[in-house]
Design a protein around this motif. Structure first.
Motif: not given
Length: 305
Positions: A236-259
């Protein structure tokens, strides 16, 4: 105070001004002054400064408003950092009314109803479109709800100087953009220290994701446990981002890898891509390749500089 931009003020029907404003900024309604016969003098244009879309809005309307109905039509994806460049404006948002003089700045929240009153007087404004999800990721909830940037704070002058440099050299704005985010972060930190709401569940969750993203065993259940909330509450706390905690974690890992691919991938052999993936929290290489392509539209190999 010297203007940063000198826009064109031309007479146009209010319907055309409304259409242009909606094209550039989202669903807003424009009310002309009573004596104008439905004509507004002004212009709306969009320019690119680094990765920021920036609207230049010039008008002499009575007021511009974004209602709850407009928000339901067009859920806001941005926070707008409004800089009053010429003239005056009064902003009403979240139960507060703030008067803007030339040089003043206000961070408008697109998901909250707002009204901008000009009383038919000429006004020029710059509006930096800051992605809401990125702002929440960087700063947490403290950046939402509508915030006046206090011009008595020394950081106000620094922020305005960075914006002026981005206006003058828009193609060289990427380093300036990070400097600007740093100044915003320092300003929000000052608000917290002055007694604004402390860290929320969302801001703490985002900080923990940043800290543990490279751990392949770290997931939503571990995050909820550290925050002492249920996984459903965390969602519920992640609803303003329109994504799930798992999706945010995945996006952060992808950002790290791309960097990592951009900075040191070129020094490694082809097998180094797998090493980078594992170092950034992926334990399934085919999953990494699939999600990387979905997120960035290219293979990891193409991201190597």
């Amino acid at each position: 105070m010297q203007q940063l931009v000198v826009p064109t003020h031309r007479p146009i029907p209010v319907e055309s001004m409304r259409s242009e404003l909606r094209r550039v900024c989202g669903v807003f309604d424009v009310e002309p002054s009573r004596a104008s016969n439905g004509i507004v003098c002004g212009d709306v244009s969009l320019r690119r400064m680094g990765s920021f879309d920036t609207a230049v809005v010039a008008l002499d309307a009575s007021h511009v408003a974004r209602s709850g109905h407009a928000i339901r039509q067009d859920p806001g994806e941005h926070l707008f950092l409004l800089l009053q460049d010429e003239g005056h404006c009064r902003i009403e948002q979240n139960g507060r009314s703030t008067a803007l003089a030339p040089g003043d700045m206000f961070l408008v929240d697109a998901v909250k109803p707002s009204c901008f009153t000009y009383d038919g007087q000429r006004s020029n404004q710059l509006s930096l479109h800051l992605r809401r999800d990125e702002m929440l990721h960087r700063f947490g909830d403290i950046c939402t709800g509508g915030i006046a940037i206090d011009r008595q704070d020394p950081l106000w002058l620094a922020m305005r100087a960075v914006i002026a440099k981005m206006v003058a050299a828009p193609t060289a704005s990427t380093p300036l953009q990070e400097a600007f985010f740093g100044l915003l972060g320092a300003y929000f930190h000052g608000l917290r220290e002055a007694g604004r709401p402390r860290e929320t569940v969302l801001s703490r969750a985002l900080a923990l994701i940043d800290r543990h993203a490279a751990d392949p065993d770290y997931g939503a259940s571990e995050l909820a446990f550290q925050l002492n909330v249920s996984e459903r509450t965390l969602q519920r706390h992640f609803e303003p981002l329109r994504e799930t905690p798992s999706r945010r974690l995945l996006k952060r890992r992808l950002e790290l890898a791309r960097g990592r691919l951009a900075t040191d991938g070129i020094a490694r052999p082809a097998s180094g891509i797998a090493a980078i993936a594992f170092e950034c929290g992926f334990n399934d290489l085919s999953y990494f390749y699939r999600e990387f392509r979905k997120q960035y539209g290219e293979t990891p190999g193409k991201s190597r500089h």
